[in-house]
Every structure is written in structure tokens, then in C-alpha cells.
Design an enzyme around this catalytic site. Structure first.
Site, PDB file in Angstrom:
ATOM      1  N   GLU A 109       0.831  -1.223   0.000  1.00 58.48           N
ATOM      2  CA  GLU A 109       0.000   0.000   0.000  1.00 58.48           C
ATOM      3  C   GLU A 109       0.857   1.261   0.000  1.00 58.48           C
ATOM      4  OE1 GLU A 109      -2.985   0.269   3.088  1.00 58.48           O
ATOM      5  OE2 GLU A 109      -4.416  -0.898   1.935  1.00 58.48           O
TER       6      GLU A 109
ATOM      7  N   HIS B 164      10.505 -26.672  -0.204  1.00 59.53           N
ATOM      8  CA  HIS B 164       9.888 -27.789  -0.911  1.00 59.53           C
ATOM      9  C   HIS B 164       8.669 -27.330  -1.709  1.00 59.53           C
ATOM     10  CE1 HIS B 164      12.516 -30.523   1.268  1.00 59.53           C
ATOM     11  NE2 HIS B 164      12.367 -29.682   2.268  1.00 59.53           N
TER      12      HIS B 164
ATOM     13  N   LYS C 224     -14.103   0.335  -2.497  1.00 59.47           N
ATOM     14  CA  LYS C 224     -15.028   0.530  -1.366  1.00 59.47           C
ATOM     15  C   LYS C 224     -16.350   1.110  -1.868  1.00 59.47           C
ATOM     16  CE  LYS C 224     -11.389   1.222   2.072  1.00 59.47           C
ATOM     17  NZ  LYS C 224     -10.763   2.110   3.030  1.00 59.47           N
TER      18      LYS C 224
END
Ligand code: F6P
Length: 441
Positions: A284, A310, A425
Site C-alpha cells: 500500500e 519444498h 469501497k
């Protein structure tokens, strides 16, 4: 405050001498120093507290006072703390609790940092409301997820402890008195602690992060001391002596040369949440448009040693050369874990392990990964902690915050805003409104 440095930052393998042409030259990093002059001046102002900044948080004793006051009340009166919040409102606290929590007097600090209904239901299943304090955190007070979390668990609380008792089981941290959370808090007559005037992702050294940490048994004063010590080191005008300027400028240069993926890889599972906190901080703060409208940013990624050897290591060694690595190790690791018994030492695969502690195996794996990265020309640095303690974690937090600001300065972006997140938003609210329409048909 003690000035002992405990964090050791070994940058050797970021440089061309160690990794060949995929590394940078120390002289190139030094050449960036003049471009950081403006930041140096601003830092002096931040240190003096002339304007609000995360950099000054370790020098503001009132935050610790608030943490002790509320922390003691919570630990004395409750068995459990339930923290509600999104992004910077929860990740810092989660990091402290996960790294160093484990107080025997106080059992649980739980976090709800999503609106996945299944996860919320599962978390709430184990909650005994009469023993639980809820801490709702939102800087803006208007974050949809945080409001939804609080508003949906209120009826559960009211049913269990009675509506009038809710105010004794709820604490709110918010900055914006005009925000929705403050409004809800006032209606419920719940106590409120002010959020400091810094962005959520830079708020861990305030009650936002320290209060959950304290409740979980973290030595919050040690965190603050470590952060203050690192902040003082970051004031050095000599780029080589300044850990964040040197580290940030080197990572910037590597990114400019194509290594714009930053992989954080601790060899210590307790440090796993440092990766979650850092991802928000780095993403951000850096991922945005510069003054010329260019898309800038470095992409954070996290892995965990030895598990991801792995899973990811093949890619790291022979995949695209677009990554730079920060490995973490704590020296104390070698003393941990049982010794591997010699019982089956005649089996070839067991014989090298026999007699070594599990911690020694992990440390050996760290050394091997560092060396293979280096041999394959993959720039990497190591952050070494003698022990994972509060002071060292405080140093690390301030280092990573300051490095972020240094990289932002060089990229030409503002590390403290997040303008693009707003669009999503707004759209979320629009979609909710559409769903309401459908439901009313
Ligand atoms: O603390 P608030 O205002 O609820 O915001 C939560 C998070 O949402 C963001 O604004 C956007 O993701 C973050 O920067 C912030 O940490």
C-alpha cells in the site's frame, strides 16, 4: 533507553561481488544519497515531533500509559480479547501476538480480520461473552468490514450479557470522531481511545498494535525501546551507517534493475506474521502512480523456511530473475528442539541427522538456501537476530517501516496514502445497494 543493537543486517549478497551482475555496486547505492536529502530533513522534523509521524511513536510515552491502563483492566477482568479490524488495524497487533505472545495469565487474543461468515462463526463458537472484551479498531471508523463485524456480533453479546453490560465489554480505537464507529461507540456509551494520526499500516507502535500485544503478554516497553534505538540509527546522515537508508536504497536499485519482487523468508515460524504485516506496508505504501503518472511499486511476497524450500525454492533458483530476498534467522534456533536420536543412524538418509537438534537442522537449511541463492546469482540479504525478543522485534519493525519510506522517496511516491483502494469501497456499497433491490422484489 538502551542503545545496544541486536539486529544484524548482512547485505553482502545483495552486491555484485557476491552474486555477480545481478547484484548492485556499493558505489551505485552511495550515489543515491543526495536524492535522500529531503527525506533526511523531514526525518529531523519527525524526530522532533513537529508533525505527526510513525517515526515519533516510540518517543511518545502517553501511548504506553494508555496501553498499561487498558491492558491491566482487560487482563484483570477478562479471559479473552477479541480484536476486530482490517488491514493496518489488525496486522500489527497480530504480528506482536504471534511473534511474542503467550502470557500464562491471559489465554487468548483472537482476531477477526475478514468478513468470511464461516470463519466468523467458527471464531465466535468458542467465545464466552461474559469473559470477553471486544476491541474494535478503525482509523477512519467507516470501514465496511469492521462495522459489519461489530454490528453482527452485538446481538450475540447482548443476548449473553445483557444490552446494558455491552459498554463494559467494548473498547473502540478510532481517529475520526465523525466516523461510523465513533457514532456506534457513542450510542452504546463504549469507551474510546484515540487512534494516532498516522496511517493504519504505520500504527503498530501505538495502542493499535501494542494493546493486543500487552494483553498477550508481550513486553511492549521492550518493543518501544528497540524501535527507538533503530529510529536513532536511521537519523545518521552517512548512508552507509544508516541501516534503513542503506537497505532501502539497495532494494530500490535492485528493483530498478528488474528485481521488483521482494520475498521475505523467515526461518522461524513465529515470524510468519511479520510477512503479513510487511506485505500491507510495502504494497500500500509503494504501489502507486508517481508524479509523471507512471505505475511504480515493488511486489511483496512471503515464504517460510524450511517449508517453502519444498514449494518455492525451485522457482527462486531457476525461475525469472525478478526477485530479491530477505532471509531471517535467530541464532537461538540451534538450541531449540529435540536431538534426533542415533537409533537409525545406519540408514544413509538418517546418518547426517543423527545427534543434531531439530533447530540445528533448520539453521543448516537456512545456510544452504542462502548459499544456493547466492551461487545462482539471486540477490539476498540476511537479517539475523541473536534471539527473537521484544527489543529485536521493535528494531525490525522500525527498520522495515523506514526502509519503506526510503524506497518511496526514491520511487517518487507518497508512502502514506492509498488513493486507489477507495474505488473498490465505493463499488462494494453500490453492489450492496443492488442486492437490496433484488431482495425487495
Ligand atoms: O483503519 P481503517 O480506517 O478501518 O482502515 C483499514 C484498512 O483499510 C485501508 O484503508 C485500505 O485497505 C488500509 O489502509 C487500512 O489499514
Amino acid at each position: 533507553m538502551t542503545a545496544a543493537n541486536r539486529l544484524m543486517i548482512d547485505m553482502t549478497n545483495f552486491f555484485a561481488d557476491a552474486v555477480g551482475e545481478s547484484g548492485v555496486e556499493a558505489s551505485e547505492v552511495e550515489a543515491l544519497s543526495p536524492r535522500l536529502e529531503g527525506l533526511r530533513e523531514r526525518l529531523q522534523g519527525w524526530r522532533a515531533g513537529k508533525e505527526p509521524s510513525f517515526f515519533h511513536l516510540p518517543f511518545e510515552p502517553e501511548h504506553l500509559e494508555t496501553v498499561y491502563e487498558w491492558g491491566q483492566e482487560i487482563t484483570a477482568g477478562f479471559e479473552q480479547l477479541l480484536v476486530l479490524g482490517m488491514g493496518g488495524s489488525s496486522l500489527g497487533g497480530e504480528m506482536l501476538v504471534h511473534c511474542l505472545g503467550g502470557s500464562e495469565e491471559f489465554s487468548d487474543v483472537l482476531f477477526i480480520d475478514n468478513v468470511d461468515p464461516v470463519r466468523i462463526e467458527e471464531t465466535l463458537e468458542g467465545v464466552e461473552w461474559s469473559d470477553t472484551m471486544v476491541l474494535a479498531i478503525s482509523k477512519s471508523g467507516n470501514t465496511a468490514e469492521t462495522l459489519a463485524q461489530l454490528l453482527t456480533l452485538l446481538p450475540h453479546m447482548e443476548r449473553a450479557i445483557g444490552a446494558r453490560a455491552v459498554k463494559d465489554h467494548l473498547l473502540i480505537i478510532t481517529e475520526d470522531e465523525g466516523g461510523g464507529l465513533a457514532e456506534v461507540g457513542r450510542t452504546l456509551r463504549a469507551p474510546m481511545v484515540p487512534h494516532p494520526p498516522v496511517g493504519g499500516r504505520y500504527s503498530v507502535l501505538s495502542p493499535v498494535g501494542l494493546l493486543p500485544g500487552y494483553v498477550a503478554g508481550v513486553d511492549v516497553e521492550g518493543i518501544i525501546d528497540g524501535a527507538a534505538s533503530m529510529a536513532e540509527r536511521c537519523l545518521s546522515a552517512d548512508i552507509r551507517e544508516n541501516p534503513a537508508f542503506w537497505g532501502g536504497a539497495t532494494q530500490y536499485l535492485l528493483a530498478e534493475q528488474g528485481k521488483s519482487l521482494t520475498v521475505l523468508m523467515p526461518y522461524f515460524e513465529r515470524l510468519n506474521k511479520v510477512g503479513s504485516w510487511f506485505r500491507q506496508l510495502w504494497a500500500e505504501s509503494l504501489g502507486k502512480l508517481d508524479a509523471e503518472g507512471e505505475n511504480r511499486g515493488l511486489t511483496p511476497s512471503r515464504a517460510i523456511g524450511a517449508t517453502d524450500q519444498h514449494s518455492q525454492l525451485q522457482l527462486y533458483l531457476q525461475g525469472p530473475a525478478d526477485k530479491q530476498f530477505t532471509l531471517f534467522i535467530a541464532d537461538e534456533m540451534i538450541y531449540y528442539g529435540d536431538r534426533i536420536p542415533a537409533r537409525f543412524k545406519d540408514i544413509p538418509a538418517v546418518s547426517p541427522l543423527a545427534g543434531h537438534s531439530v533447530g540445528e537442522l533448520l539453521a543448516a537449511e537456512f545456510m544452504a538456501t542462502r548459499e544456493t541463492l547466492t551461487r545462482n546469482g539471486r540477490p539476498n540479504r540476511t537479517i539475523r537476530m541473536p534471539a527473537l525478543d521484544a527489543f529485536t522485534l521493535g528494531e525490525l519493525i522500525m527498520l522495515l517501516e523506514m526502509e519503506t519510506v526510503v524506497v518511496a522517496e526514491l520511487l517518487g511516491v507518497d508512502p502514506f496514502d492509498q488513493p486507489a483502494v477507495e474505488e473498490g469501497k465505493v463499488l462494494t456499497r453500490e453492489y450492496l445497494a443492488q442486492m437490496e433491490g433484488q431482495l425487495s422484489l
